[in-house]
Design an enzyme around this catalytic site. Structure first.
Site, mmCIF file in Angstrom:
data_model
loop_
_atom_site.group_PDB
_atom_site.id
_atom_site.type_symbol
_atom_site.label_atom_id
_atom_site.label_comp_id
_atom_site.label_asym_id
_atom_site.label_seq_id
_atom_site.Cartn_x
_atom_site.Cartn_y
_atom_site.Cartn_z
ATOM 1 N N ASP A 13 0.804 -1.229 0.000
ATOM 2 C CA ASP A 13 0.000 0.000 0.000
ATOM 3 C C ASP A 13 0.835 1.276 0.000
ATOM 4 O OD1 ASP A 13 -2.229 -1.653 0.092
ATOM 5 O OD2 ASP A 13 -2.244 -1.665 2.280
ATOM 6 N N GLY A 15 1.486 2.992 -2.561
ATOM 7 C CA GLY A 15 1.058 3.875 -3.651
ATOM 8 C C GLY A 15 1.633 3.407 -4.989
ATOM 9 N N LYS A 16 1.864 2.095 -5.094
ATOM 10 C CA LYS A 16 2.454 1.536 -6.332
ATOM 11 C C LYS A 16 1.553 1.801 -7.536
ATOM 12 C CE LYS A 16 2.438 -2.486 -4.317
ATOM 13 N NZ LYS A 16 2.068 -2.109 -2.939
ATOM 14 N N GLY A 17 0.220 1.591 -7.317
ATOM 15 C CA GLY A 17 -0.734 1.801 -8.409
ATOM 16 C C GLY A 17 -0.642 3.220 -8.934
ATOM 17 N N GLY A 40 -4.548 -4.372 -3.773
ATOM 18 C CA GLY A 40 -5.539 -3.341 -4.072
ATOM 19 C C GLY A 40 -4.762 -2.099 -4.467
ATOM 20 N N HIS A 41 -4.773 -1.791 -5.751
ATOM 21 C CA HIS A 41 -3.988 -0.656 -6.250
ATOM 22 C C HIS A 41 -4.942 0.450 -6.700
ATOM 23 C CE1 HIS A 41 -0.334 -3.451 -7.171
ATOM 24 N NE2 HIS A 41 -0.714 -3.484 -5.913
ATOM 25 N N THR A 42 -4.802 1.611 -6.087
ATOM 26 C CA THR A 42 -5.729 2.712 -6.362
ATOM 27 C C THR A 42 -5.113 3.708 -7.333
ATOM 28 O OG1 THR A 42 -6.316 2.468 -4.033
ATOM 29 C CG2 THR A 42 -7.277 4.342 -5.209
ATOM 30 N N GLN A 177 1.979 -6.089 -3.196
ATOM 31 C CA GLN A 177 2.433 -6.202 -1.804
ATOM 32 C C GLN A 177 3.726 -5.386 -1.628
ATOM 33 O OE1 GLN A 177 1.388 -9.576 -3.315
ATOM 34 N NE2 GLN A 177 -0.527 -8.612 -2.787
ATOM 35 N N THR A 253 -8.485 -3.526 -0.302
ATOM 36 C CA THR A 253 -9.088 -4.824 -0.569
ATOM 37 C C THR A 253 -10.070 -5.242 0.515
ATOM 38 O OG1 THR A 253 -7.148 -5.477 -1.811
ATOM 39 C CG2 THR A 253 -8.523 -7.279 -1.004
ATOM 40 N N ARG A 258 -5.458 0.426 8.488
ATOM 41 C CA ARG A 258 -4.043 0.061 8.432
ATOM 42 C C ARG A 258 -3.351 0.555 9.695
ATOM 43 N NH1 ARG A 258 -3.805 2.524 2.393
ATOM 44 N NH2 ARG A 258 -4.649 0.747 1.275
ATOM 45 N N GLY A 368 -0.459 13.882 -3.239
ATOM 46 C CA GLY A 368 -1.910 13.728 -3.293
ATOM 47 C C GLY A 368 -2.243 12.508 -4.132
HETATM 48 P P1 GDP Z 1 -0.734 0.290 -3.537
HETATM 49 O O1 GDP Z 1 -1.336 -0.994 -3.065
HETATM 50 O O2 GDP Z 1 0.729 0.361 -3.277
HETATM 51 O O3 GDP Z 1 -1.060 0.590 -4.972
HETATM 52 O O4 GDP Z 1 -1.408 1.449 -2.662
HETATM 53 P P2 GDP Z 1 -2.976 1.594 -2.298
HETATM 54 O O5 GDP Z 1 -3.694 2.091 -3.478
HETATM 55 O O6 GDP Z 1 -3.468 0.372 -1.626
HETATM 56 O O7 GDP Z 1 -2.901 2.681 -1.148
HETATM 57 C C1 GDP Z 1 -2.421 3.960 -1.366
HETATM 58 C C2 GDP Z 1 -3.545 4.973 -1.044
HETATM 59 O O8 GDP Z 1 -3.015 6.278 -0.930
HETATM 60 C C3 GDP Z 1 -4.590 5.062 -2.148
HETATM 61 O O9 GDP Z 1 -5.831 5.381 -1.575
HETATM 62 C C4 GDP Z 1 -4.092 6.219 -3.006
HETATM 63 O O10 GDP Z 1 -5.126 6.864 -3.722
HETATM 64 C C5 GDP Z 1 -3.515 7.129 -1.958
HETATM 65 N N1 GDP Z 1 -2.340 7.925 -2.378
HETATM 66 C C6 GDP Z 1 -1.332 7.592 -3.210
HETATM 67 N N2 GDP Z 1 -0.404 8.569 -3.237
HETATM 68 C C7 GDP Z 1 -0.838 9.536 -2.416
HETATM 69 C C8 GDP Z 1 -0.290 10.792 -1.984
HETATM 70 O O11 GDP Z 1 0.785 11.205 -2.369
HETATM 71 N N3 GDP Z 1 -1.039 11.501 -1.078
HETATM 72 C C9 GDP Z 1 -2.239 11.079 -0.610
HETATM 73 N N4 GDP Z 1 -2.872 11.838 0.262
HETATM 74 N N5 GDP Z 1 -2.774 9.904 -0.984
HETATM 75 C C10 GDP Z 1 -2.081 9.144 -1.863
HETATM 76 P P1 IMO Z 2 -0.918 -4.213 -2.236
HETATM 77 O O1 IMO Z 2 -0.467 -4.737 -3.551
HETATM 78 C C1 IMO Z 2 -0.984 -4.628 2.116
HETATM 79 C C2 IMO Z 2 -1.015 -8.708 3.713
HETATM 80 C C3 IMO Z 2 -2.258 -9.167 4.441
HETATM 81 C C4 IMO Z 2 -1.663 -10.149 5.430
HETATM 82 C C5 IMO Z 2 -0.535 -10.794 4.635
HETATM 83 C C6 IMO Z 2 -0.918 -12.140 4.005
HETATM 84 O O2 IMO Z 2 -2.215 -3.498 -2.273
HETATM 85 O O3 IMO Z 2 0.188 -3.434 -1.593
HETATM 86 P P2 IMO Z 2 -2.468 -12.815 1.938
HETATM 87 O O4 IMO Z 2 -3.938 -12.579 1.706
HETATM 88 O O5 IMO Z 2 -1.583 -12.224 0.895
HETATM 89 O O6 IMO Z 2 -2.148 -14.254 2.210
HETATM 90 O O7 IMO Z 2 -2.158 -12.037 3.330
HETATM 91 O O8 IMO Z 2 -0.204 -9.873 3.593
HETATM 92 N N1 IMO Z 2 -1.236 -8.204 2.339
HETATM 93 C C7 IMO Z 2 -1.185 -6.904 2.002
HETATM 94 N N2 IMO Z 2 -1.008 -5.814 2.770
HETATM 95 N N3 IMO Z 2 -1.095 -4.511 0.781
HETATM 96 C C8 IMO Z 2 -1.235 -5.599 -0.015
HETATM 97 O O9 IMO Z 2 -1.195 -5.537 -1.355
HETATM 98 C C9 IMO Z 2 -1.342 -6.866 0.605
HETATM 99 N N4 IMO Z 2 -1.508 -8.126 0.149
HETATM 100 C C10 IMO Z 2 -1.435 -8.924 1.204
HETATM 101 O O10 IMO Z 2 -2.914 -8.097 5.075
HETATM 102 O O11 IMO Z 2 -1.059 -9.451 6.494
HETATM 103 MG MG MG Z 3 -2.888 -1.639 -1.824
#
Ligand code: GDP
Ligand code: IMO
Ligand code: MG
Length: 378
Positions: A13, A15-17, A40-42, A177, A253, A258, A368
């Site tokens: 999480d 911010g890879k997406g 879950g990539h946003t 991840q 997801t 968190r 942002g």
């Molecule tokens: P990922 O799994 O690495 O793709 O990250 P997620 O999408 O799960 O979580 C990142 C969250 O932070 C999402 O809700 C994004 O929209 C948000 N986000 C990403 N970059 C920024 C940033 O620079 N500032 C803020 N405020 N939100 C951000």
């Molecule tokens: P993104 O790509 C954050 C965590 C779960 C749990 C552990 C094992 O959005 O960054 P699993 O279902 O994979 O067997 O769970 O890994 N986990 C994540 N935490 N971001 C993710 O993906 C995750 N994918 C799995 O919460 O602790």
């Molecule tokens: Mg994520």
């Protein structure tokens, strides 16, 4: 021509997406190599929010989107995501699903996390990989005759990717991840069931290590973790609450809150090392804005010993902090227009301290969630 890998440097999480979407315009193909819909990539573009679980974020920009061999796929959930994109007017004709990827079944979902304290996403990821490694798994190729709607996406993606590289196409590889959730190198057993680090891109896509030109590590300006397991810089106080609320730190997801904490430079240094990261993308800097003092973990005290590098076992490790002045980003648009030099000096000090400790340049800064809330650091 370039093959660039994007990986998470923390516990996911980061911010890879968002970063993949920001970079995608310069690439022909965007490919995932591991994981499934535990990810879950946003991506936020012009106020429209896309939450992607299987399909690489480059699909939003109309790029060829490859779901690689190292992934695990639940067919119905994948088709649901395709439908969601189509309803948003996104072209899905460029999606390619590896015939060698493994299938997540109902049984896998049923048993996921039943007998462990890991706090999985319950998507059947661990059981699907367990069956794969035990040589009992089902692959996409085995089900395509029964699921014709899946068949149109199924390809031998190994050849597609290698041909693209041979034809000098630009390939962006999207990790899911994060480094600390890697099955071999993370906080085992509180990890996911795949190799999330850059090396996994080779096995998960079937490309040779010599083909990878660059690895970019995505780091949140602080740290979060969903699920159980050690987290030395976790804050169970007002600052932790502030980060959770201001950063909207709820799982994409599962919706779980968190866990939040300070930036951990020991984790960052480790991630740089084991992924071969040459530059960092720092996200969510805006969330730290307004805090008077910031802390960076520069080492740990583990069972009476002071360590500056990642121990094999993080349990019983307490962070050793360096305190640094906080900052306030008063005018986001001004910062985006004038870039790095217009950030408050304290914000630049914070970023440059991270660069100094990790010996790695921060090249992309995100303030942002929108694609446009991003600038390049000179
Ligand atoms: P990922 O799994 O690495 O793709 O990250 P997620 O999408 O799960 O979580 C990142 C969250 O932070 C999402 O809700 C994004 O929209 C948000 N986000 C990403 N970059 C920024 C940033 O620079 N500032 C803020 N405020 N939100 C951000
Ligand atoms: P993104 O790509 C954050 C965590 C779960 C749990 C552990 C094992 O959005 O960054 P699993 O279902 O994979 O067997 O769970 O890994 N986990 C994540 N935490 N971001 C993710 O993906 C995750 N994918 C799995 O919460 O602790
Ligand atoms: Mg994520």
């Amino acid at each position: 021509m370039t093959v660039t890998v994007i990986v998470g440097t923390q516990w996911g999480d980061e911010g890879k997406g968002k970063i993949v979407d920001f970079l995608a315009k310069d690439f022909d193909i965007v490919a995932r190599f591991q994981g499934g819909n535990n990810a879950g990539h946003t991506v936020v573009v012009n106020d429209k929010k896309f939450k992607l679980h299987f399909i690489p974020s480059g699909v939003i920009s109309g790029k060829i989107a490859v779901l690689g061999t190292g992934m695990v796929i639940e067919p119905d959930a994948f088709l649901k995501e395709v439908k969601m994109l189509e309803e948003e007017g996104i072209d899905t004709s460029n999606i390619m699903l590896s015939e060698r990827a493994h299938v997540i079944t109902e049984k896998h979902k049923e048993i996921d996390g039943k007998d462990s304290k890991i706090g999985t996403t319950k998507k059947g990821i661990g059981p699907a990989y367990a069956d794969k490694i035990s040589r009992k798994g089902i692959r996409i190729i085995d089900i395509i005759e029964k699921y014709p709607s899946i068949k149109k996406f199924a390809r031998d993606t190994t050849f597609e990717i290698n041909d693209a590289i041979k034809n000098k196409k630009n390939v962006l590889i999207e990790g899911a991840q994060g480094t600390m959730l890697d099955i071999d190198h993370g906080t085992y057993p509180f990890v996911t069931s795949s190799n999330t680090i850059a090396g996994g891109a080779c096995t998960g896509l079937g490309i040779g290590p010599t083909k990878i030109d660059k690895v970019i590590g995505v780091a949140k300006a602080y740290t979060t973790r969903v699920g159980e397991g050690p987290f030395p810089t976790e804050l169970n106080d007002e600052v932790g609450k502030y980060l959770l609320e201001k950063g909207h730190e709820f799982g994409t997801t599962t919706g779980r809150p968190r866990r939040c904490g300070w930036f951990d430079a020991v984790v960052a240094k480790y991630a740089v090392k084991i992924n071969g990261i040459s530059e960092l993308a720092l996200t969510k800097l805006d969330v730290l804005s307004g805090l008077k003092k910031l802390k960076i973990a520069i080492g740990y005290e583990c069972n009476g010993k002071v360590l500056e590098r990642m121990p094999v076992n993080l349990t019983n490790c307490k962070p050793i902090y360096e305190e640094i002045d906080g900052f306030e980003i008063k005018d986001k648009n001004k910062t985006l227009e004038f870039g790095y030099a217009s950030l408050p000096v304290e914000a630049r000090n914070y970023i440059e301290r991270i660069e100094e400790i990790t010996k790695t340049k921060v090249r992309i800064i995100s303030i942002g969630p929108e694609r446009s809330d991003t600038f390049i650091k000179p």
